[in-house]
Design an enzyme around this catalytic site. Structure first.
Site, PDB file in Angstrom:
ATOM      1  N   THR A 105      87.206  29.780  52.886  1.00 14.62           N
ATOM      2  CA  THR A 105      87.802  30.758  51.969  1.00 14.62           C
ATOM      3  C   THR A 105      86.792  31.280  50.951  1.00 14.62           C
ATOM      4  OG1 THR A 105      88.473  29.031  50.448  1.00 14.62           O
ATOM      5  CG2 THR A 105      90.066  29.669  52.144  1.00 14.62           C
ATOM      6  N   ASP A 135      86.996  23.062  38.712  1.00 19.47           N
ATOM      7  CA  ASP A 135      85.728  23.244  39.431  1.00 19.47           C
ATOM      8  C   ASP A 135      84.699  22.252  38.881  1.00 19.47           C
ATOM      9  OD1 ASP A 135      83.440  24.065  40.630  1.00 19.47           O
ATOM     10  OD2 ASP A 135      83.665  26.191  40.157  1.00 19.47           O
ATOM     11  N   ASP A 159      57.075  26.440  43.241  1.00 16.19           N
ATOM     12  CA  ASP A 159      58.444  26.598  43.733  1.00 16.19           C
ATOM     13  C   ASP A 159      59.302  27.098  42.594  1.00 16.19           C
ATOM     14  OD1 ASP A 159      58.285  25.887  46.396  1.00 16.19           O
ATOM     15  OD2 ASP A 159      58.143  23.766  45.873  1.00 16.19           O
ATOM     16  N   GLU A 203      78.014  24.801  38.185  1.00 19.48           N
ATOM     17  CA  GLU A 203      78.339  26.168  37.760  1.00 19.48           C
ATOM     18  C   GLU A 203      79.697  26.190  37.062  1.00 19.48           C
ATOM     19  OE1 GLU A 203      77.244  25.545  40.858  1.00 19.48           O
ATOM     20  OE2 GLU A 203      75.678  26.975  41.402  1.00 19.48           O
ATOM     21  N   ALA A 223      84.477  26.141  52.423  1.00 20.85           N
ATOM     22  CA  ALA A 223      83.440  27.029  52.957  1.00 20.85           C
ATOM     23  C   ALA A 223      84.054  28.228  53.680  1.00 20.85           C
ATOM     24  CB  ALA A 223      82.528  26.258  53.908  1.00 20.85           C
TER      25      ALA A 223
END
Lengths: 684, 569
Positions: A383, A348, A311, A352, A381
């Site tokens: 915008t 945020d 994987d 990431e 989800a």
């Protein structure tokens, strides 16, 4: 991901005095001919040892002259058998010690059984009497009584009894983390578990049986090797029996004692004695590595694997995307872009986002700004952008289309440098994030799926071993291809659905290849079952664990690579010791044959290249060497021959040199030394 | 040893290789049923043959069907040949009026020719009439060789195919091998021999006036045709008792070279054919290299030992310069005699141009060891290939584990069943060779047949059983084999050495054919390079030395040391 740290288990020494003591006793009980008959070579040795013992008693009664010699031969023949038994007992002993500690965690557990899922009253029953389908209630401090599936609730569970890893794990109903293992302890919350294992067939039971070697059956390759060894034994029986008339024609009356000595020296006692120890030790190495194989067959198959299905996420890449560069567009200075990106990402909290902030600091030397007065625009989800408004600036970062829409530019009419940057990122498998300030487009953040730094070298090793690596990913083909090139895999399976995996495995198998893969989800189960080596993650579902033929207790998919190495090591150890054992016979002939016939044919002394002191000493030295070499090789049998990830040709050359040529030469030296010792002690 | 001697050896071997490479391609095509150069002439014959026999060449057989067909054919051959010999006196074409052959000798001779051994416990010119020679013995010279070739190709197909249930059609293989390969080659070779002076006539004998004026009847007959197939089919049964040393079988050094060429060329070509049929020529070359090393080493030992000679004889002032010339033809010389000795025992031919009994102990050890290996260097027609393939399977298994994979040979995994069958085949030899040798040395009837005491006597008995078990047929002489005990036991050794070996080999082929062919990778044990050649030789040497070292030590080895010490028995 669990660190591949050795658990408490692997800290155990190769030779524990307690294990050795128990093994010495076991070696004697293993003399029982019924158990020994499983091993034809050693069984023959035992039978002839008995015969020589009888002859020794006769010699004692009739004449004293021969008794010292036949007595010593009998003594060393028995030791040959005992040493072989001892090797097996030591290998088993290490497993038994582990099994005992596991058994302690399991015994005396009392389960609280629920009549129905909604029942409140529980009934106390012994854990060992639980059947499949029973519902049990587990609360903090309870040992989960048997294997099952969480059907209600969520709990943190300490699985150290099974995995040796003390960090608690979460188990919840539904999804891929619903399986619980008997013998593990609930730390918090309460769960209802539906038992899935029949009495005595739980994971822990199986593991105890496995490490103890109770269910040990000969694996296919072991069986084939046993046939070779039995064949050689029969050949040498014919050689020794027919030698008596040949000798008597030549004027030599051979005694049964020396013929037996010759026979035992010729039949492959070394590998015959160590064969089962090698197999047990191979399984044991795997268990020390925190992988449990349900059969020895699976371990062997691991050595034969041609293709590894890996994987992408977690094995080849770290699993979260990392920023690699900021590309400013429309003449915006890069430093300004970085500043904007930093501000837009401060709120945020995704991996990431945090990584972007870290990059801004490390690469652009930006300090954290004060955003107390800012208005945070969270990601949704719908915008698909996030950012913040501060000091009149509206900083946003997000999906390219969404940002373009926000700044009011049609995708087709976006600035050329912007489009070029986005295209390049997408082409190389990355994810572009657009950054804007108000209605101005500032630039692009390049998010990359980061390939683990050492993985490329390991794939190169695998390739040298002749193993193809195939990356399985849900990414689109373009992204997948880019990562495949970067990681150096041989092939990839993009946008893979579980049935694609299954189809790929079937296709490879039809071409005669053996496939290994690992998986954890229920939808992996068919592929795990189809693969020749299916490693299920301990954290995976019960279905996956049932389908695979190995379970990785650390749930670390990269371990598949090491599992292959362990399988190869097992086969190599067998082959090397077989070669060594057979090559040894040459020297023994040079010791024994001149000794047997030198009385009738003094010219044959020319074959006595070792210049052994006397015929009796020569024969005795060969027998002693034959017994001692078994003991000398026990550590190698248990530890395994060193495996190097090089091509088969190089490996063969190396092992032929060490075990083939070494096997020819070593006994010449060993027998000579024993001969010197025996004559110094006046034993022969 | 001389440069010229080695040059002679090199020329013959070069001629063999030069012819065998293209011949191998031809054999591969013939056995695959493809069109060849000779098809326009022979294909109608082939078709007529199938029509007459009711055989459909395209209907392939599984290993059981193939084995049964092979055994049935051989059994029919055995019984008909036995009857021909026993009834000789009442059958036509018996100009010399020979009696029916004794039961034990007929038993031995029938098995001898059916198994491609051609062990002869009789003198051909004084026992067998023309009918037995031509209808019986010569027929089997062809079909016993073709049987070996057929079995070899069944094994080749096992390696070439993947997940196959069938190995080919025995009747088609037998017909093709005989019709397209052995017959045309025998015709051409016989004509060349006639041109070189070998007699070919149906007359019984010619009378010659000797120098003393006496009249001597010289036996002649259809010698050239017999010689051609004797060598090409690795049979070895000569027209005359003296075999290839007889001046009518071998008038010159040229016919000798032709005979060596003829006995080596088909076995070598079969190995080339194998490489081509499995699509990996390098694999065939590797096997051939291993065979070649043994053949060359054997030749060198015989050549060296014979040139060194016997110090006991030399002390008497005889032949020190030429080495040991006892039992050799001066016109052939040491070099070609040595090559012939190694080649005739490395193949299952067993023809002799030199009396093996008269070789020095080490010189005699070579043919003995060649046969103990089972005549696989390069072996009989077909039998050499399947013999070395069985050993390659064992060698790959022993050493192949050392690369950390389940051993595979040519993409076929060697597992318990394959190992069992390969070991069954390998296990046939020691009880037959050592068991019968031991029994002969215990029995009074066995000891009575010995002409030599001491180690040489032991060598003679060992040689006889090695020769018959390996279906070679050469004799160490010195042993009177025409007794009920030897006729019977040698017959059993020939029969089991051939068929008890072939059954597990065909079963092995069946098992391998059914397997999936795994593709090669860097992790696969490489079997086409020098490393494998060395390994195969090492495994063969160790495995066989271990089996026969004690017996050899009491025979040729002790004899050698005695000779050096100046002792005789």
């Amino acid at each position: 991901m669990a660190p591949r740290s050795p658990s408490a288990r692997s800290a155990q020494k190769l030779f524990d005095p307690a294990i050795l003591g128990r093994a010495a006793l076991d070696a004697v009980t293993k003399l029982n001919p019924r158990t020994l008959a499983r091993n034809p070579v050693i069984f023959v040795t035992e039978v002839v040892s008995l015969g020589v013992t009888v002859l020794w008693i006769r010699d004692l009664a009739t004449s004293g002259g021969q008794a010292l010699f036949s007595g010593q031969i009998a003594f060393w023949l028995w030791f040959t058998v005992l040493f072989a038994n001892f090797a097996e007992a030591v290998a088993e002993g290490r497993g038994k010690a582990q099994a005992d500690s596991m058994r302690r965690t399991r015994s005396d557990t009392v389960a609280r059984r629920l009549a129905t899922l909604d029942a409140t009253a529980t009934e106390a029953v012994e854990a060992l009497s639980l059947r499949e389908g029973d519902l049990v209630l587990c609360e903090p401090g309870d040992l989960i009584p048997s294997d099952g599936e969480v059907v209600r609730g969520i709990a943190s569970v300490n699985e150290s009894a099974v995995t040796g890893e003390s960090a608690p794990v979460i188990r919840e109903s539904g999804g891929d983390r619903s399986a619980v293992t008997g013998g593990t302890m609930v730390l918090s919350d309460r769960i209802v578990v539906r038992i899935t294992a029949a009495p005595g067939a739980s994971f822990l039971d199986r593991m105890i049986a496995l490490v103890e070697g109770a269910e040990r059956q000969k694996t296919p390759n072991e069986l084939a090797l046993s046939i070779l060894l039995s064949g050689l034994t029969i050949i040498f029986l014919v050689v020794c029996v027919s030698l008596w008339p040949l000798a008597s024609y030549s004027g030599t009356a051979l005694s049964v004692t020396v013929l037996v000595a010759l026979l035992v020296c010729l039949i492959p006692t070394t590998i015959g004695g160590l064969l089962s120890a090698i197999g047990i030790a191979g399984m044991d190495r795997l268990i020390r590595f925190n992988v449990v194989a349900t059969s020895g067959r699976a371990v062997e198959a691991a050595g034969d694997v041609d293709t590894l299905l890996l994987d992408k996420t977690g094995t080849i890449t770290f699993g979260n995307r990392m920023p690699s560069e900021f590309i400013a567009v429309g003449g915006v200075p890069e430093q300004d872009l970085a500043e904007a990106v930093l501000l837009a990402s401060l709120s945020d909290e995704t991996p990431e986002g945090r990584a972007i902030v870290a990059l801004c600091r490390s690469r652009y030397g930006l300090a954290e700004a004060d955003i107390a007065a800012a208005t945070i625009v969270p990601f949704t989800a719908q915008t698909r952008i996030s950012g913040l408004d501060v000091g009149g600036r509206e900083l946003r970062k997000g999906a390219v289309e969404s940002v373009l829409e926000r700044v009011g530019i049609a995708p087709a009419s976006a600035p050329a440098d912007f489009r070029a940057a986005v295209d390049r990122i997408a082409r190389t498998g990355g994810t572009p994030l657009a950054v804007s300030d108000g209605r101005r487009l500032l630039g692009v953040v390049h998010l990359k799926d980061t390939v683990k730094p050492d993985i490329r070298a390991r794939f190169a090793e695998l390739r040298a071993m002749g193993i193809r690596t195939v990356m399985v990913t849900g990414d689109n083909p373009v992204t997948a291809a880019a990562i495949a090139v970067e990681a150096g895999v041989d092939d990839f399976l993009a946008q893979a659905k579980p049935e694609d995996k299954l189809a790929y495995i079937r296709r490879e198998q039809a071409g005669g290849r053996l496939i290994a893969m690992c998986g954890d989800g229920t939808n992996d189960a068919p592929a795990l079952a189809q693969a020749d080596v299916g490693v299920a993650m301990q954290t995976g579902t019960q279905a996956a664990r049932e389908a695979g033929n190995m379970v990785d207790l650390d749930s670390d998919p990269t371990k598949l690579i090491e599992v292959v190495g362990i399988g190869k090591q097992l086969l190599m150890t067998r082959g090397s010791l077989t070669t060594f054992s057979i090559a040894n016979d040459v020297a023994k002939y040079f010791a024994i044959i001149p000794a047997l016939f030198v009385a009738s044919f003094p010219q044959l002394a020319a074959l006595n290249v070792m210049r052994l002191a006397s015929p009796q000493s020569a024969i005795l030295s060969a027998v002693v060497f034959n017994a001692l070499i078994i003991v000398a090789l026990i550590p190698l049998a248990l530890r395994g021959v060193a495996y190097r990830p090089v091509g088969a040709a190089a490996l063969l050359r190396r092992n032929l040199l060490i075990y083939g040529v070494g096997g020819l030469v070593a006994p010449f030296i060993g027998i000579k030394l024993i001969d010197l010792a025996l004559s110094a002690l006046h034993l022969a | 040893m001389t440069i010229v001697g080695w040059l002679q050896i090199a020329i013959v071997l070069f001629a063999v290789l030069a012819a065998a490479a293209p011949l191998g391609g031809y054999i591969a095509r013939v056995m695959a049923g493809e069109r060849t150069l000779l098809s326009p002439v022979l294909a109608p014959v082939e078709r007529a043959f199938y029509a007459a026999m009711g055989v459909d060449p395209r209907r392939e057989q599984g290993w059981r069907g193939y084995t049964l067909a092979m055994l049935a054919f051989s059994a029919a051959g055995f019984f008909s040949l036995y009857a021909l010999q026993r009834l000789q006196a009442v059958l036509p074409l018996n100009p010399q009026g020979f009696d029916g052959v004794a039961p034990d000798l007929a038993f031995n001779t029938s098995l001898s020719f059916v198994t491609n051994t051609n062990w002869q416990n009789y003198s051909g010119e004084t026992t067998m009439g023309n009918l037995v020679q031509m209808l019986g013995l010569t027929t089997h010279n062809f079909v016993s060789a073709a049987t070996g070739l057929a079995v070899a190709f069944a094994v080749v197909r096992a390696f070439a195919r993947s997940e196959a249930a069938t190995l080919g059609n025995f009747w088609a293989d037998l017909t093709r091998g005989t019709l397209y390969l052995l017959l045309p080659m025998a015709v051409v070779t016989a004509l060349v021999m006639v041109a070189l002076g070998v007699p070919q006539t149906l007359a019984g004998s010619v009378d010659a006036a000797t120098l003393e004026g006496a009249k001597q009847a010289l036996a002649i007959g259809p010698v050239a045709s017999q010689e051609a197939i004797k060598e090409l089919g690795t049979n070895g049964g000569g027209f005359f008792n003296a075999n290839s040393a007889h001046p009518f079988e071998d008038p010159s050094v040229w016919t000798l070279m032709l005979q060596i060429w003829a006995l080596l060329v088909i076995p070598v070509a079969t190995v080339f054919a194998f490489g081509r049929a499995i699509g990996r020529p390098a694999e065939g070359r590797a096997l051939l290299a291993a065979m070649g090393v043994v053949l060359l080493l054997g030749t060198a030992v015989v050549y060296g030992a014979e040139c060194f000679g016997d110090p006991i004889v030399h002390a008497l002032g005889v032949g020190a310069a030429g080495g040991n010339m006892e039992g050799k033809e001066v016109r052939f010389g040491q070099a070609l005699s040595a090559l012939f000795t190694a080649a005739t025992t490395g193949t299952s031919t067993g023809a002799v141009a030199t009396m093996h009994d008269s070789l020095t102990p080490l010189g005699g050890l070579v043919p003995l060891f060649n046969m103990l290996l089972g005549c696989i260097t390069p072996g009989g027609v077909g039998s050499g290939l399947y013999g070395i393939l069985v050993l390659a399977v064992v060698a790959v298994f022993v050493a192949g584990l050392m690369v950390g994979r389940t051993p595979e040979y040519l993409g076929k995994r060697i597992e318990a069943r394959e190992m069992k069958l390969a070991m069954l085949a390998v296990l046939i030899y020691p009880p037959l060779v050592l068991g019968f040798t031991a029994a002969s040395l215990l029995l009074k009837t066995g000891l009575d047949s010995l002409n030599n005491a001491g180690p040489h006597g032991l060598s003679e008995v060992l040689y006889a059983y090695a020769s018959t078990t390996a279906n070679n047929g050469s004799a160490f002489a010195g042993l009177n084999g025409n007794t009920p005990w030897f006729n019977t036991s040698l017959g059993i050794a020939m029969m089991l050495g051939r068929f008890a070996y072939l059954v597990p080999v065909l079963a092995l082929a069946g098992s391998l054919a059914a397997k999936k062919k795994a593709p090669a990778s860097a992790g696969t044990f490489p079997t086409d390079g020098p490393l494998f050649v060395g390994l195969l030789l090492g495994v063969i040497a160790i495995l066989y030395l271990l089996q026969y070292f004690p017996a050899l030590a009491l025979g040729p080895v002790v004899e050698h040391f005695s000779m050096i010490a100046g002792q005789t028995y």
